[in-house]
Design an enzyme around this catalytic site. Structure first.
Site, PDB file in Angstrom:
ATOM      1  N   GLN A 104      16.501  75.077  -2.534  1.00 18.39           N
ATOM      2  CA  GLN A 104      17.555  74.784  -3.496  1.00 18.39           C
ATOM      3  C   GLN A 104      18.489  73.692  -2.961  1.00 18.39           C
ATOM      4  O   GLN A 104      19.340  73.201  -3.699  1.00 18.39           O
ATOM      5  CB  GLN A 104      18.375  76.050  -3.773  1.00 18.39           C
ATOM      6  CG  GLN A 104      17.584  77.165  -4.443  1.00 18.39           C
ATOM      7  CD  GLN A 104      18.382  78.455  -4.514  1.00 18.39           C
ATOM      8  OE1 GLN A 104      18.535  79.156  -3.516  1.00 18.39           O
ATOM      9  NE2 GLN A 104      18.905  78.756  -5.681  1.00 18.39           N
ATOM     10  N   ASN A 105      18.333  73.328  -1.702  1.00 21.57           N
ATOM     11  CA  ASN A 105      19.207  72.343  -1.077  1.00 21.57           C
ATOM     12  C   ASN A 105      18.781  70.925  -1.442  1.00 21.57           C
ATOM     13  O   ASN A 105      17.604  70.675  -1.722  1.00 21.57           O
ATOM     14  CB  ASN A 105      19.199  72.521   0.439  1.00 21.57           C
ATOM     15  CG  ASN A 105      19.681  73.900   0.854  1.00 21.57           C
ATOM     16  OD1 ASN A 105      20.446  74.536   0.130  1.00 21.57           O
ATOM     17  ND2 ASN A 105      19.235  74.372   2.006  1.00 21.57           N
ATOM     18  N   VAL A 106      19.728  70.014  -1.401  1.00 21.75           N
ATOM     19  CA  VAL A 106      19.454  68.621  -1.754  1.00 21.75           C
ATOM     20  C   VAL A 106      19.600  67.706  -0.544  1.00 21.75           C
ATOM     21  O   VAL A 106      19.673  66.486  -0.680  1.00 21.75           O
ATOM     22  CB  VAL A 106      20.389  68.153  -2.895  1.00 21.75           C
ATOM     23  CG1 VAL A 106      20.118  68.951  -4.158  1.00 21.75           C
ATOM     24  CG2 VAL A 106      21.869  68.256  -2.504  1.00 21.75           C
ATOM     25  N   HIS A 122      16.266  71.338  -6.706  1.00 24.76           N
ATOM     26  CA  HIS A 122      17.438  70.722  -7.333  1.00 24.76           C
ATOM     27  C   HIS A 122      17.548  69.228  -7.066  1.00 24.76           C
ATOM     28  O   HIS A 122      18.609  68.634  -7.277  1.00 24.76           O
ATOM     29  CB  HIS A 122      18.710  71.439  -6.878  1.00 24.76           C
ATOM     30  CG  HIS A 122      18.780  72.855  -7.354  1.00 24.76           C
ATOM     31  ND1 HIS A 122      19.467  73.845  -6.676  1.00 24.76           N
ATOM     32  CD2 HIS A 122      18.235  73.459  -8.448  1.00 24.76           C
ATOM     33  CE1 HIS A 122      19.337  74.984  -7.331  1.00 24.76           C
ATOM     34  NE2 HIS A 122      18.597  74.777  -8.400  1.00 24.76           N
ATOM     35  N   CYS A 184      19.958  47.935 -16.462  1.00 23.34           N
ATOM     36  CA  CYS A 184      20.203  48.149 -17.894  1.00 23.34           C
ATOM     37  C   CYS A 184      21.654  48.453 -18.234  1.00 23.34           C
ATOM     38  O   CYS A 184      21.999  48.573 -19.412  1.00 23.34           O
ATOM     39  CB  CYS A 184      19.310  49.273 -18.422  1.00 23.34           C
ATOM     40  SG  CYS A 184      19.854  50.943 -17.948  1.00 23.34           S
ATOM     41  N   GLY A 221      18.679  82.332   3.363  1.00 19.35           N
ATOM     42  CA  GLY A 221      19.979  81.706   3.205  1.00 19.35           C
ATOM     43  C   GLY A 221      20.384  81.402   1.783  1.00 19.35           C
ATOM     44  O   GLY A 221      21.064  80.402   1.539  1.00 19.35           O
ATOM     45  N   SER A 223      21.971  83.247  -1.907  1.00 15.59           N
ATOM     46  CA  SER A 223      22.465  84.409  -2.646  1.00 15.59           C
ATOM     47  C   SER A 223      21.710  84.585  -3.951  1.00 15.59           C
ATOM     48  O   SER A 223      21.827  85.625  -4.602  1.00 15.59           O
ATOM     49  CB  SER A 223      23.959  84.246  -2.946  1.00 15.59           C
ATOM     50  OG  SER A 223      24.170  83.150  -3.821  1.00 15.59           O
ATOM     51  N   ASN A 247      19.880  86.774   4.818  1.00 13.02           N
ATOM     52  CA  ASN A 247      21.101  86.242   4.227  1.00 13.02           C
ATOM     53  C   ASN A 247      22.296  87.031   4.728  1.00 13.02           C
ATOM     54  O   ASN A 247      22.219  88.253   4.888  1.00 13.02           O
ATOM     55  CB  ASN A 247      21.038  86.333   2.694  1.00 13.02           C
ATOM     56  CG  ASN A 247      22.046  85.421   2.015  1.00 13.02           C
ATOM     57  OD1 ASN A 247      22.026  84.211   2.221  1.00 13.02           O
ATOM     58  ND2 ASN A 247      22.935  85.989   1.229  1.00 13.02           N
TER      59      ASN A 247
END
Length: 278
Positions: A104-106, A122, A184, A221, A223, A247
């Site tokens: 889920q980390n970017v 994500h 653009c 890690g 929730s 977690n």
């Protein structure tokens, strides 16, 4: 045997019993690298929720505030390094124990640690994208454009925030210039999924296919308070796959877990990897 050792032994057994793990990671995997997480041990927000895609699209002032905060935070975030949790997961993958890793980390820290075929649920903060024509550019290159447009903002400092930005407050963000797409003239955003924005279906489908082909789900890690991640725990339960979690706080999927280790990822994962390599 005390609780931490019991949990470590239980995790070792879980991995040995399920040789093809689907691993889902969240913000808690990167906190030891110096990136703050979003939620407290009870699952509540530690700060205001991130900006929504609707606000980003509709308000020039919101975009200026977002990019000003990102402008200050990027020099730190862009050079953050993987920690022992990321390296331990890479070792487990090298040992053949992880069939697929979804994050889920970017921050791309799994890739920096050497993990292969990571699904960035994500998106990724190291690239920007035009909302109109789809032009992509390295975030570092866009930073240089921001510097040229906003030299007076250089030198500002603030506490770092989870999304690669900084906690700037009480400034006149209307003076911060946000360059549009050079091709653009469209709006530029980081190539990440904002709140209110859907994860691309192809990405979800790829992750779901990998999940159902695995033997079990290991959550690291996270929730799972956001549905985009929680859905994989629901799907695992629906397919009869055991679920374990590492977690420090509660997770939305606690009722679905067969095993939970309440521990810091950067401490327990290296020990687990070492045990399994011996």
């Amino acid at each position: 045997m005390d609780k931490p050792l019991r949990e470590l032994a239980a995790l070792q057994s879980f991995v040995l019993d399920h040789p093809r793990l689907f691993v889902l990671t969240g913000a808690g995997c990167s906190t030891a690298s110096g990136i703050p997480d979003y939620r407290d041990a009870g699952g509540a927000w530690k700060r205001k929720p991130p900006v929504t895609i609707q606000a980003f699209r509709d308000s020039a002032l919101t975009r200026a505030r977002y990019w000003a905060r990102s402008f200050v935070g990027w020099p730190y975030f862009g050079h953050v390094q993987a920690n022992t949790a990321h390296h331990a997961l890479t070792a487990l993958q090298t040992q053949g124990r992880i069939a697929r890793l979804l994050t889920q980390n970017v921050d791309r820290l799994h890739q920096k640690a050497g993990s292969r075929e990571v699904i960035d649920l994500h998106g990724r903060l190291d690239e920007v994208i035009c909302l109109s024509c789809g032009l992509r550019e390295a975030r570092e290159a866009y930073q240089q454009t921001l510097i040229e447009r906003n030299p007076d903002w250089l030198g500002l400092s603030a506490d770092y925030a989870p999304d690669g930005d900084a906690d700037l407050d009480e400034l006149d963000f209307s003076t911060f210039g946000v360059p549009d797409c050079p091709r653009c003239g469209g709006l530029i955003k980081p190539d990440v999924v904002f709140f209110g924005e859907n994860v691309p279906k192809s990405r979800v489908d790829e992750a779901m296919s990998a999940l159902v082909a695995a033997d079990a789900l290991l959550v690291v890690g996270s929730s799972l308070m956001v549905y985009s991640g929680y859905r994989f725990a629901v799907a695992a339960a629906r397919h009869g796959l055991p679920i374990a979690a590492i977690n420090l706080g509660v997770t939305r999927a606690d009722s679905l877990l067969s095993l939970k280790a309440v521990a810091a990822c950067d401490l327990v994962l290296p020990m687990l990897s070492a045990l399994l390599s011996s």
